[in-house]
Design an enzyme around this catalytic site. Sequence first.
Site, PDB file in Angstrom:
ATOM      1  N   GLU A 173       0.855  -1.187   0.000  1.00  0.00           N
ATOM      2  CA  GLU A 173       0.000   0.000   0.000  1.00  0.00           C
ATOM      3  C   GLU A 173       0.895   1.243   0.000  1.00  0.00           C
ATOM      4  OE1 GLU A 173      -2.912   0.157   3.168  1.00  0.00           O
ATOM      5  OE2 GLU A 173      -3.643   2.123   2.520  1.00  0.00           O
ATOM      6  N   ASN A 214      -6.670   1.632   2.705  1.00  0.00           N
ATOM      7  CA  ASN A 214      -7.371   2.910   2.853  1.00  0.00           C
ATOM      8  C   ASN A 214      -6.913   3.923   1.810  1.00  0.00           C
ATOM      9  OD1 ASN A 214      -8.565   1.715   5.070  1.00  0.00           O
ATOM     10  ND2 ASN A 214      -7.225   2.694   6.563  1.00  0.00           N
ATOM     11  N   ASN A 221     -12.176  -0.834  -0.910  1.00  0.00           N
ATOM     12  CA  ASN A 221     -11.522  -1.339   0.294  1.00  0.00           C
ATOM     13  C   ASN A 221     -12.311  -0.926   1.532  1.00  0.00           C
ATOM     14  OD1 ASN A 221      -9.040  -2.344   1.857  1.00  0.00           O
ATOM     15  ND2 ASN A 221      -9.223  -0.235   2.619  1.00  0.00           N
ATOM     16  N   GLU A 222     -12.623  -1.879   2.388  1.00  0.00           N
ATOM     17  CA  GLU A 222     -13.239  -1.617   3.705  1.00  0.00           C
ATOM     18  C   GLU A 222     -14.297  -0.515   3.632  1.00  0.00           C
ATOM     19  OE1 GLU A 222     -10.131  -1.096   6.671  1.00  0.00           O
ATOM     20  OE2 GLU A 222      -9.644  -3.226   6.593  1.00  0.00           O
ATOM     21  N   TYR A 279      -6.738  -8.519  11.989  1.00  0.00           N
ATOM     22  CA  TYR A 279      -5.426  -8.272  12.591  1.00  0.00           C
ATOM     23  C   TYR A 279      -5.504  -8.702  14.051  1.00  0.00           C
ATOM     24  CZ  TYR A 279      -4.418  -5.421   8.471  1.00  0.00           C
ATOM     25  OH  TYR A 279      -4.210  -4.989   7.185  1.00  0.00           O
ATOM     26  N   GLU A 310      -6.390  -9.118   3.812  1.00  0.00           N
ATOM     27  CA  GLU A 310      -5.546  -8.445   4.820  1.00  0.00           C
ATOM     28  C   GLU A 310      -5.583  -9.292   6.085  1.00  0.00           C
ATOM     29  OE1 GLU A 310      -5.927  -4.233   5.654  1.00  0.00           O
ATOM     30  OE2 GLU A 310      -6.584  -3.848   3.586  1.00  0.00           O
ATOM     31  N   GLN A 314       1.547  -6.049   5.816  1.00  0.00           N
ATOM     32  CA  GLN A 314       1.858  -5.768   4.441  1.00  0.00           C
ATOM     33  C   GLN A 314       3.225  -6.367   4.126  1.00  0.00           C
ATOM     34  OE1 GLN A 314       1.070  -1.622   3.507  1.00  0.00           O
ATOM     35  NE2 GLN A 314      -1.001  -1.726   4.349  1.00  0.00           N
TER      36      GLN A 314
HETATM   37  O1  AHR Z   1      -3.062  -2.555   6.359  1.00  0.00           O
HETATM   38  C1  AHR Z   1      -3.284  -1.343   7.009  1.00  0.00           C
HETATM   39  C2  AHR Z   1      -4.710  -0.833   6.851  1.00  0.00           C
HETATM   40  O2  AHR Z   1      -5.567  -1.698   7.553  1.00  0.00           O
HETATM   41  C3  AHR Z   1      -5.273  -0.819   5.461  1.00  0.00           C
HETATM   42  O3  AHR Z   1      -4.981   0.358   4.782  1.00  0.00           O
HETATM   43  C4  AHR Z   1      -6.747  -0.924   5.695  1.00  0.00           C
HETATM   44  O4  AHR Z   1      -7.425  -1.551   4.633  1.00  0.00           O
HETATM   45  C5  AHR Z   1      -6.865  -1.674   7.011  1.00  0.00           C
HETATM   46  O5  AHR Z   1      -7.716  -1.059   7.879  1.00  0.00           O
END
Ligand code: AHR
Length: 507
Positions: free
Chosen positions: A27, A72, A172-173, A244, A292, A351
């Site tokens: 990203e 994002n 995305n999201e 995450y 992700e 990432q």
């Molecule tokens: O990977 C970091 C961020 O986490 C990304 O930009 C977003 O898609 C997620 O919230």
Amino acid sequence: MNTARLSLDPRRRVAPVSRRLFGSFVEHLGRCVYTGIYEPGHPTADADGFRRDVLALVRELGVTTVRYPGGNFVSSYRWEDGVGPVDRRPARLDLAWHSLETNAFGLDEFMRWLGQADLEPIMAVNLGTRGTAEAVDLLEYANHRGGSHLADQRRANGTDDPYGIRLWCLGNEMDGPWQVGQRSATEYGRLAAQTAKAMRRFDPELELVACGSSHLGMPTFGSWERDVLTEAYDDVDLISLHAYYQPVDDDLPSFLASGEDMDRYIDAVTAIADSVGAIRRSTKKIMIAFDEWNVWYQSATPSTPPSGDDWPVAPRLLEDHYSVADAVVVGGLLISLLRHSDRVTAACQAQLVNVIAPIMTEPGGSAWRQTIFHPFARTARHARGAVLDVLRDGSTTTTDRYGEVAAVDAVSTWDDDSGEISVFLVNRVTDTPAEVTVDVSGAHLTGIIECVTVGGTDLAAKNTADGPDHGAPRPNDTARQADAAVRLTLPPASWTMLRMRATEATP
Ligand code: AHR
């Protein structure tokens, strides 16, 4: 001592291992691109400004696909800013990460970089501040052979052949309040369906990913997936999941069992997608792009972007330093992803470099492996062929977050070509080793190739640019074959890979 018995049989297969499970994510965020993969002037940089030391580590990591350019970031990105002569590209404010985007690196650089590493792209389009028109423009620029305005622009910019990008993320999201251009599920579902239809007019074979919830804890989780798919079921192929993990209140046992959460999340989204399909009387199955996932210490600084008048170029953001315990968790999450290979056909560790990443760099300096590099690299290299349905039996452990869970989690793959069986295991218990028996039927076990372990000791150790490589797998010499079984001991809080050779499965 805890115990576990795993039974495998190469005739009992879940699905082929999708190589796309070993994807990553680049990203425009912090130093992932700038001073990460791209740093003109670095001693190892090639003519394009790509760091060769990073490329070497990316190859060693065994990544197969890379999602780009966000995240994002994509939700307010104009892809056109990043193509054409570099000195004419505009600098823009990146609203997602409060940074200045120079646009020195864009689509053509990314595709050239991917070519160097021989990787497949996963391209995200902006459905935050933009819509269908800009998405199909990007598609024309990237994938049309020539003779139209945008395809000819690509050719004028130096790339004759179309890129042939197959896998596309539709935004995305889009459920997240932090997202530029957040939408309601129905609004987004309609936009995703409309954009997908337009993109398929160009190429019906594209594979399209709709945004699922940003994570399992979102207040709209479940209804979001249902409503988005109600609008877009016939038009998309996959739905995205993001997750995450970090230890909460120093609760290591629950953290080590994070795979449990991933299992439940995948199972829940599968059930929701299938229920929408059932209502539509559709025979089509929506697959999952877990595009992700990782360990991310979201409570740590400096995870939050700068603010006010400060719009730095490539600031240090989300530069988590990972411990050996984090590496064990990453190994456990890969077990969960592999186990669900019948539905999870793409995944991206988020990432790749510097930003919550397995690879770190110093500007002008070295590139090095974080602890989490190792279980990923080993799994990507040795999980081949078909995922086997492993029957698990044995001790359990009780965690505050997930209740009673198996003390040992495991998944296995069988490679018809090489006759190799790989078993990936995690001992989630922090203070007790586990004695594991792996029973193989349906094939003749001829020997152990390798058994290596990460963790067990030094759980808090982290790597630095020039320190020891904590998390590097070390031989586990407890593995012993006895006829059709292998017995081995897993240290507490550890990840292990056992590779065995067997003669072809009997029909
Ligand atoms: O990977 C970091 C961020 O986490 C990304 O930009 C977003 O898609 C997620 O919230």
